[in-house]
Design a protein around this motif. Structure first.
Motif, mmCIF file in Angstrom:
data_model
loop_
_atom_site.group_PDB
_atom_site.id
_atom_site.type_symbol
_atom_site.label_atom_id
_atom_site.label_comp_id
_atom_site.label_asym_id
_atom_site.label_seq_id
_atom_site.Cartn_x
_atom_site.Cartn_y
_atom_site.Cartn_z
ATOM 1 N N GLN A 268 -11.962 -5.736 2.730
ATOM 2 C CA GLN A 268 -12.849 -4.567 2.788
ATOM 3 C C GLN A 268 -12.165 -3.376 3.472
ATOM 4 O OE1 GLN A 268 -16.075 -4.612 1.434
ATOM 5 N NE2 GLN A 268 -15.307 -6.534 0.579
ATOM 6 N N TRP A 269 -10.833 -3.352 3.482
ATOM 7 C CA TRP A 269 -10.093 -2.331 4.231
ATOM 8 C C TRP A 269 -10.415 -0.913 3.773
ATOM 9 C CZ3 TRP A 269 -6.593 1.040 2.054
ATOM 10 C CH2 TRP A 269 -6.145 0.740 0.768
ATOM 11 N N GLU A 270 -10.634 -0.719 2.479
ATOM 12 C CA GLU A 270 -10.953 0.640 2.007
ATOM 13 C C GLU A 270 -12.302 1.103 2.556
ATOM 14 O OE1 GLU A 270 -9.272 2.019 -1.946
ATOM 15 O OE2 GLU A 270 -9.592 -0.133 -2.299
ATOM 16 N N ARG A 271 -13.248 0.187 2.672
ATOM 17 C CA ARG A 271 -14.544 0.534 3.241
ATOM 18 C C ARG A 271 -14.385 0.969 4.697
ATOM 19 N NH1 ARG A 271 -18.954 -3.871 3.402
ATOM 20 N NH2 ARG A 271 -20.043 -2.917 5.132
ATOM 21 N N TRP A 272 -13.470 0.315 5.405
ATOM 22 C CA TRP A 272 -13.196 0.644 6.807
ATOM 23 C C TRP A 272 -12.616 2.054 6.944
ATOM 24 C CZ3 TRP A 272 -13.822 -1.211 11.660
ATOM 25 C CH2 TRP A 272 -12.989 -0.698 12.656
ATOM 26 N N TRP A 273 -11.632 2.398 6.100
ATOM 27 C CA TRP A 273 -10.916 3.675 6.230
ATOM 28 C C TRP A 273 -11.604 4.830 5.516
ATOM 29 C CZ3 TRP A 273 -7.373 4.632 9.699
ATOM 30 C CH2 TRP A 273 -6.686 3.560 10.261
ATOM 31 N N TYR B 174 11.407 6.354 4.294
ATOM 32 C CA TYR B 174 11.667 6.861 5.638
ATOM 33 C C TYR B 174 10.442 6.534 6.489
ATOM 34 C CZ TYR B 174 13.437 10.327 9.029
ATOM 35 O OH TYR B 174 13.923 10.965 10.130
ATOM 36 N N VAL B 175 10.677 6.177 7.721
ATOM 37 C CA VAL B 175 9.616 5.659 8.588
ATOM 38 C C VAL B 175 8.428 6.617 8.712
ATOM 39 C CG1 VAL B 175 10.626 6.474 10.744
ATOM 40 C CG2 VAL B 175 9.164 4.446 10.739
ATOM 41 N N TRP B 176 8.638 7.923 8.716
ATOM 42 C CA TRP B 176 7.495 8.825 8.886
ATOM 43 C C TRP B 176 6.555 8.733 7.684
ATOM 44 C CZ3 TRP B 176 5.589 12.556 5.816
ATOM 45 C CH2 TRP B 176 6.430 13.090 4.847
ATOM 46 N N PHE B 177 7.071 8.287 6.529
ATOM 47 C CA PHE B 177 6.219 8.135 5.351
ATOM 48 C C PHE B 177 5.448 6.813 5.401
ATOM 49 C CE2 PHE B 177 5.532 6.630 0.964
ATOM 50 C CZ PHE B 177 4.769 7.673 0.478
ATOM 51 N N ASP B 178 6.137 5.706 5.655
ATOM 52 C CA ASP B 178 5.443 4.424 5.542
ATOM 53 C C ASP B 178 4.810 3.910 6.832
ATOM 54 O OD1 ASP B 178 7.773 3.499 6.785
ATOM 55 O OD2 ASP B 178 7.979 1.769 5.485
ATOM 56 N N ALA B 179 5.250 4.371 8.002
ATOM 57 C CA ALA B 179 4.656 3.865 9.251
ATOM 58 C C ALA B 179 3.167 4.208 9.381
ATOM 59 C CB ALA B 179 5.442 4.348 10.460
ATOM 60 N N PRO B 180 2.741 5.448 9.118
ATOM 61 C CA PRO B 180 1.297 5.718 9.208
ATOM 62 C C PRO B 180 0.492 4.904 8.188
ATOM 63 C CG PRO B 180 2.520 7.782 9.200
ATOM 64 C CD PRO B 180 3.500 6.681 8.874
ATOM 65 N N ILE B 181 1.085 4.654 7.028
ATOM 66 C CA ILE B 181 0.417 3.849 6.011
ATOM 67 C C ILE B 181 0.288 2.408 6.495
ATOM 68 C CG2 ILE B 181 0.574 2.995 3.629
ATOM 69 C CD1 ILE B 181 2.110 5.651 3.004
ATOM 70 N N GLY B 182 1.156 2.013 7.431
ATOM 71 C CA GLY B 182 1.103 0.670 7.999
ATOM 72 C C GLY B 182 -0.240 0.344 8.623
ATOM 73 N N TYR B 183 -0.922 1.350 9.145
ATOM 74 C CA TYR B 183 -2.250 1.102 9.710
ATOM 75 C C TYR B 183 -3.206 0.621 8.616
ATOM 76 C CZ TYR B 183 -0.628 3.333 13.951
ATOM 77 O OH TYR B 183 0.069 3.627 15.081
ATOM 78 N N LEU B 184 -3.107 1.203 7.435
ATOM 79 C CA LEU B 184 -3.929 0.738 6.320
ATOM 80 C C LEU B 184 -3.529 -0.683 5.936
ATOM 81 C CD1 LEU B 184 -3.749 3.904 4.025
ATOM 82 C CD2 LEU B 184 -5.489 3.347 5.725
ATOM 83 N N ILE C 98 0.839 -1.193 0.000
ATOM 84 C CA ILE C 98 0.000 0.000 0.000
ATOM 85 C C ILE C 98 0.879 1.251 0.000
ATOM 86 C CG2 ILE C 98 -1.726 1.311 1.296
ATOM 87 C CD1 ILE C 98 -2.939 -1.413 2.128
ATOM 88 N N ALA C 99 1.980 1.224 0.772
ATOM 89 C CA ALA C 99 2.900 2.372 0.779
ATOM 90 C C ALA C 99 3.489 2.584 -0.613
ATOM 91 C CB ALA C 99 4.006 2.170 1.805
ATOM 92 N N GLN C 100 3.851 1.499 -1.281
ATOM 93 C CA GLN C 100 4.404 1.630 -2.624
ATOM 94 C C GLN C 100 3.357 2.138 -3.606
ATOM 95 O OE1 GLN C 100 6.014 -2.336 -3.007
ATOM 96 N NE2 GLN C 100 8.090 -1.579 -2.600
ATOM 97 N N ASP C 101 2.102 1.721 -3.438
ATOM 98 C CA ASP C 101 1.017 2.198 -4.292
ATOM 99 C C ASP C 101 0.780 3.695 -4.090
ATOM 100 O OD1 ASP C 101 -1.282 1.812 -6.128
ATOM 101 O OD2 ASP C 101 -2.435 2.329 -4.321
#
Length: 181
Positions: A171-176, A152-162, A1-4
């Motif tokens: 159904q993760w997109e429906r959740w977020w 860098y962690v500040w970029f991909d760590a928050p995306i980690g929740y997704l 998802i981070a790469q996307d």
């Protein structure tokens, strides 16, 4: 998802390439993450400041600003070395962000502290923010010329929740993306 998300930012022209000066330990043959550098704080003179902040005076530090820097792994003296990186072009997003903030601030869901910090950043003008690092571990950057780097962690760590949610349910997109809930 981070790469996307990265690919979408790249396709929309929201990334820049620039050179950063970073500390590299020639003995360990690697660029040093902030926590692997220690030296004297340029602000207060504390001898055990880390590559990202001083625990004595609390100031944020760029590792190359440290006086007498040392590699925490081998105690060698690192050298300042230029390296190419990718940056999120925050100034390009500033107008859109301000408009979005005005709309969301009107709902009253922001704390006073969050509003104050955000206004300060906008008042001072947003700066491009580096999203890559010269490390061997982390989420790889999917772009020729940068495949030896990671996000860098500040970029991909928050995306980690997704990403965690996507591993749990398709159904993760429906959740977020459900503002009603």
């Amino acid at each position: 998802i981070a790469q996307d998300i990265f690919q979408r930012l790249l396709a929309r022209g929201f990334l820049l390439q620039d050179t950063l000066e970073q500390l590299r330990c020639e003995t360990c043959r690697r660029y040093l993450a902030d926590r692997f550098v220690e030296g004297t704080c340029p602000f207060c003179g504390y001898a055990e400041a880390r590559g990202d902040q001083c625990d004595k005076c609390g100031k944020l530090i760029n590792a190359v600003e440290l006086k007498n820097p040392q590699c925490k792994l081998c105690r060698g003296t690192p050298v300042v070395t230029p390296t190419q990186h990718l940056f999120l072009d925050l100034p390009k997003l500033e107008g859109r962000l301000e408009a979005w903030l005005e709309r969301t601030w009107a709902t009253g869901d922001w704390t006073a502290n969050a509003r104050h910090i955000t206004r300060t950043w906008l008042r001072d003008g947003l700066k491009p923010r580096c999203i890559t690092r010269d490390l061997t571990w982390g989420t790889p950057v999917p772009l020729d010329g940068f495949r030896d780097k990671v996000f860098y962690v500040w970029f991909d760590a928050p995306i980690g929740y997704l990403s965690i949610t996507a591993n749990y349910t398709d159904q993760w997109e429906r959740w977020w993306k459900n503002p009603q809930q």
